[in-house]
Design a protein around this motif. Sequence first.
Motif, PDB file in Angstrom:
ATOM      1  N   GLU A  64       0.781  -1.051   0.270  1.00  0.00           N
ATOM      2  CA  GLU A  64      -0.041   0.023  -0.225  1.00  0.00           C
ATOM      3  C   GLU A  64       0.771   0.965   0.011  1.00  0.00           C
ATOM      4  OE1 GLU A  64      -3.210   0.490  -0.362  1.00  0.00           O
ATOM      5  OE2 GLU A  64      -3.656  -1.689  -0.766  1.00  0.00           O
ATOM      6  N   ASP A  65       1.922   1.245   0.719  1.00  0.00           N
ATOM      7  CA  ASP A  65       2.720   2.551   0.766  1.00  0.00           C
ATOM      8  C   ASP A  65       3.466   2.680  -0.650  1.00  0.00           C
ATOM      9  OD1 ASP A  65       4.313   4.512   2.311  1.00  0.00           O
ATOM     10  OD2 ASP A  65       6.038   3.104   1.592  1.00  0.00           O
ATOM     11  N   ILE A  66       3.869   1.367  -1.238  1.00  0.00           N
ATOM     12  CA  ILE A  66       4.573   1.682  -2.660  1.00  0.00           C
ATOM     13  C   ILE A  66       3.307   2.259  -3.401  1.00  0.00           C
ATOM     14  CG2 ILE A  66       5.300   0.334  -4.632  1.00  0.00           C
ATOM     15  CD1 ILE A  66       6.512  -1.723  -2.329  1.00  0.00           C
ATOM     16  N   ARG A  67       2.282   1.747  -3.292  1.00  0.00           N
ATOM     17  CA  ARG A  67       1.219   2.302  -4.311  1.00  0.00           C
ATOM     18  C   ARG A  67       0.903   3.744  -4.055  1.00  0.00           C
ATOM     19  NH1 ARG A  67      -3.360  -1.501  -4.343  1.00  0.00           N
ATOM     20  NH2 ARG A  67      -2.956  -2.106  -6.134  1.00  0.00           N
ATOM     21  N   ASN A  68       0.635   4.204  -2.744  1.00  0.00           N
ATOM     22  CA  ASN A  68       0.581   5.473  -2.455  1.00  0.00           C
ATOM     23  C   ASN A  68       1.716   6.546  -2.965  1.00  0.00           C
ATOM     24  OD1 ASN A  68      -1.871   5.105  -1.204  1.00  0.00           O
ATOM     25  ND2 ASN A  68      -0.979   4.766   0.879  1.00  0.00           N
ATOM     26  N   GLN A  69       3.003   6.122  -3.121  1.00  0.00           N
ATOM     27  CA  GLN A  69       4.059   6.705  -3.664  1.00  0.00           C
ATOM     28  C   GLN A  69       3.940   6.701  -5.226  1.00  0.00           C
ATOM     29  OE1 GLN A  69       7.827   5.705  -2.075  1.00  0.00           O
ATOM     30  NE2 GLN A  69       7.020   5.256  -0.079  1.00  0.00           N
ATOM     31  N   GLY A  70       3.121   6.232  -5.637  1.00  0.00           N
ATOM     32  CA  GLY A  70       3.105   5.857  -7.279  1.00  0.00           C
ATOM     33  C   GLY A  70       4.356   5.125  -7.810  1.00  0.00           C
ATOM     34  N   ARG A  71       4.862   4.371  -6.992  1.00  0.00           N
ATOM     35  CA  ARG A  71       5.794   3.400  -7.522  1.00  0.00           C
ATOM     36  C   ARG A  71       5.169   2.040  -7.930  1.00  0.00           C
ATOM     37  NH1 ARG A  71      10.771   5.640  -5.086  1.00  0.00           N
ATOM     38  NH2 ARG A  71      11.834   3.933  -6.006  1.00  0.00           N
ATOM     39  N   GLN A  72       6.137   1.011  -8.582  1.00  0.00           N
ATOM     40  CA  GLN A  72       5.927   0.015  -8.805  1.00  0.00           C
ATOM     41  C   GLN A  72       6.872  -1.122  -7.740  1.00  0.00           C
ATOM     42  OE1 GLN A  72       6.417  -0.455 -13.159  1.00  0.00           O
ATOM     43  NE2 GLN A  72       4.422  -0.987 -13.094  1.00  0.00           N
ATOM     44  N   LYS A  77      -1.449 -14.429  -4.647  1.00  0.00           N
ATOM     45  CA  LYS A  77      -2.872 -14.813  -3.856  1.00  0.00           C
ATOM     46  C   LYS A  77      -3.505 -13.403  -3.760  1.00  0.00           C
ATOM     47  CE  LYS A  77      -0.573 -18.324  -1.035  1.00  0.00           C
ATOM     48  NZ  LYS A  77      -0.207 -18.407   0.440  1.00  0.00           N
ATOM     49  N   HIS A  78      -2.968 -12.308  -3.996  1.00  0.00           N
ATOM     50  CA  HIS A  78      -3.958 -11.112  -3.807  1.00  0.00           C
ATOM     51  C   HIS A  78      -3.735 -10.249  -5.049  1.00  0.00           C
ATOM     52  CE1 HIS A  78      -3.123 -12.279   0.248  1.00  0.00           C
ATOM     53  NE2 HIS A  78      -4.166 -11.947   0.550  1.00  0.00           N
ATOM     54  N   PRO A  79      -4.735 -10.512  -6.080  1.00  0.00           N
ATOM     55  CA  PRO A  79      -4.594 -10.192  -7.322  1.00  0.00           C
ATOM     56  C   PRO A  79      -4.554  -8.642  -7.380  1.00  0.00           C
ATOM     57  CG  PRO A  79      -6.478 -11.426  -7.382  1.00  0.00           C
ATOM     58  CD  PRO A  79      -5.745 -11.510  -5.942  1.00  0.00           C
ATOM     59  N   GLU A  80      -5.207  -7.995  -6.355  1.00  0.00           N
ATOM     60  CA  GLU A  80      -5.446  -6.560  -6.281  1.00  0.00           C
ATOM     61  C   GLU A  80      -4.278  -5.808  -6.079  1.00  0.00           C
ATOM     62  OE1 GLU A  80      -5.990  -8.043  -2.092  1.00  0.00           O
ATOM     63  OE2 GLU A  80      -6.546  -8.508  -3.724  1.00  0.00           O
ATOM     64  N   TYR A  81      -3.126  -6.618  -5.940  1.00  0.00           N
ATOM     65  CA  TYR A  81      -1.779  -5.932  -6.038  1.00  0.00           C
ATOM     66  C   TYR A  81      -0.917  -6.064  -7.446  1.00  0.00           C
ATOM     67  CZ  TYR A  81      -2.546  -4.808  -1.249  1.00  0.00           C
ATOM     68  OH  TYR A  81      -3.177  -4.410   0.008  1.00  0.00           O
ATOM     69  N   SER A  82      -1.837  -6.826  -8.210  1.00  0.00           N
ATOM     70  CA  SER A  82      -0.893  -7.231  -9.586  1.00  0.00           C
ATOM     71  C   SER A  82      -0.533  -5.858 -10.434  1.00  0.00           C
ATOM     72  CB  SER A  82      -1.651  -8.044 -10.471  1.00  0.00           C
ATOM     73  OG  SER A  82      -2.888  -7.712 -10.650  1.00  0.00           O
ATOM     74  N   ASP A  83      -1.218  -4.986 -10.184  1.00  0.00           N
ATOM     75  CA  ASP A  83      -1.042  -3.750 -11.019  1.00  0.00           C
ATOM     76  C   ASP A  83       0.120  -3.063 -10.406  1.00  0.00           C
ATOM     77  OD1 ASP A  83      -2.601  -3.021  -8.400  1.00  0.00           O
ATOM     78  OD2 ASP A  83      -2.360  -0.997  -9.193  1.00  0.00           O
ATOM     79  N   LEU A  84       0.859  -3.511  -9.346  1.00  0.00           N
ATOM     80  CA  LEU A  84       2.047  -2.697  -8.953  1.00  0.00           C
ATOM     81  C   LEU A  84       3.347  -3.515  -9.200  1.00  0.00           C
ATOM     82  CD1 LEU A  84       1.360  -2.608  -5.024  1.00  0.00           C
ATOM     83  CD2 LEU A  84       1.092  -0.628  -6.865  1.00  0.00           C
ATOM     84  N   VAL A  85       3.143  -4.781  -9.753  1.00  0.00           N
ATOM     85  CA  VAL A  85       4.044  -5.529 -10.312  1.00  0.00           C
ATOM     86  C   VAL A  85       5.035  -4.841 -11.557  1.00  0.00           C
ATOM     87  CG1 VAL A  85       5.074  -7.724 -11.054  1.00  0.00           C
ATOM     88  CG2 VAL A  85       3.196  -7.703  -9.309  1.00  0.00           C
ATOM     89  N   ALA A  86       6.311  -4.633 -11.382  1.00  0.00           N
ATOM     90  CA  ALA A  86       7.206  -3.969 -12.424  1.00  0.00           C
ATOM     91  C   ALA A  86       7.550  -5.352 -13.552  1.00  0.00           C
ATOM     92  CB  ALA A  86       8.304  -3.449 -11.879  1.00  0.00           C
ATOM     93  N   VAL A  87       7.437  -5.029 -14.556  1.00  0.00           N
ATOM     94  CA  VAL A  87       7.733  -5.992 -15.490  1.00  0.00           C
ATOM     95  C   VAL A  87       9.047  -5.585 -16.053  1.00  0.00           C
ATOM     96  CG1 VAL A  87       7.408  -6.933 -17.776  1.00  0.00           C
ATOM     97  CG2 VAL A  87       5.439  -6.165 -16.266  1.00  0.00           C
ATOM     98  N   GLY A  88       9.847  -6.620 -16.123  1.00  0.00           N
ATOM     99  CA  GLY A  88      11.248  -6.472 -16.689  1.00  0.00           C
ATOM    100  C   GLY A  88      12.365  -6.522 -15.678  1.00  0.00           C
TER     101      GLY A  88
END
Length: 95
Positions: free
Chosen positions: A62-70, A84-95
């Motif tokens: 949540e802290d990472i999300r609030n900072q606009g980071r991945q 297990k918690h797909p609500e965080y999948s948008d945070l995952v950096a690709v590459g």
Amino acid sequence: MADVQVTHSPQEERYVLTVDGERAGFIDYLDEIEVRVLTHTVVEAEYEGRGYASQLTRFALEDIRNQGRQARAVCSYVAAYIQKHPEYSDLVAVG
């Protein structure tokens, strides 16, 4: 009921879990330009099995999300948590 707190300690590059004022665990990280690399999760043996690692990981994400980071999960626990918690999948950096 235990007093559980999670805080961010940028000077240590870590998220810290305390239970009743005692350090009970942490997640270490390294920062890249726009990505926080979560490298290691520890919950001390006497605090295991109470869901503290999950609380710690949720706070970090949540802290990472609030900072606009991945996030990049090098730590196997954090990687499994995100899976297990797909609500965080948008945070995952690709590459």
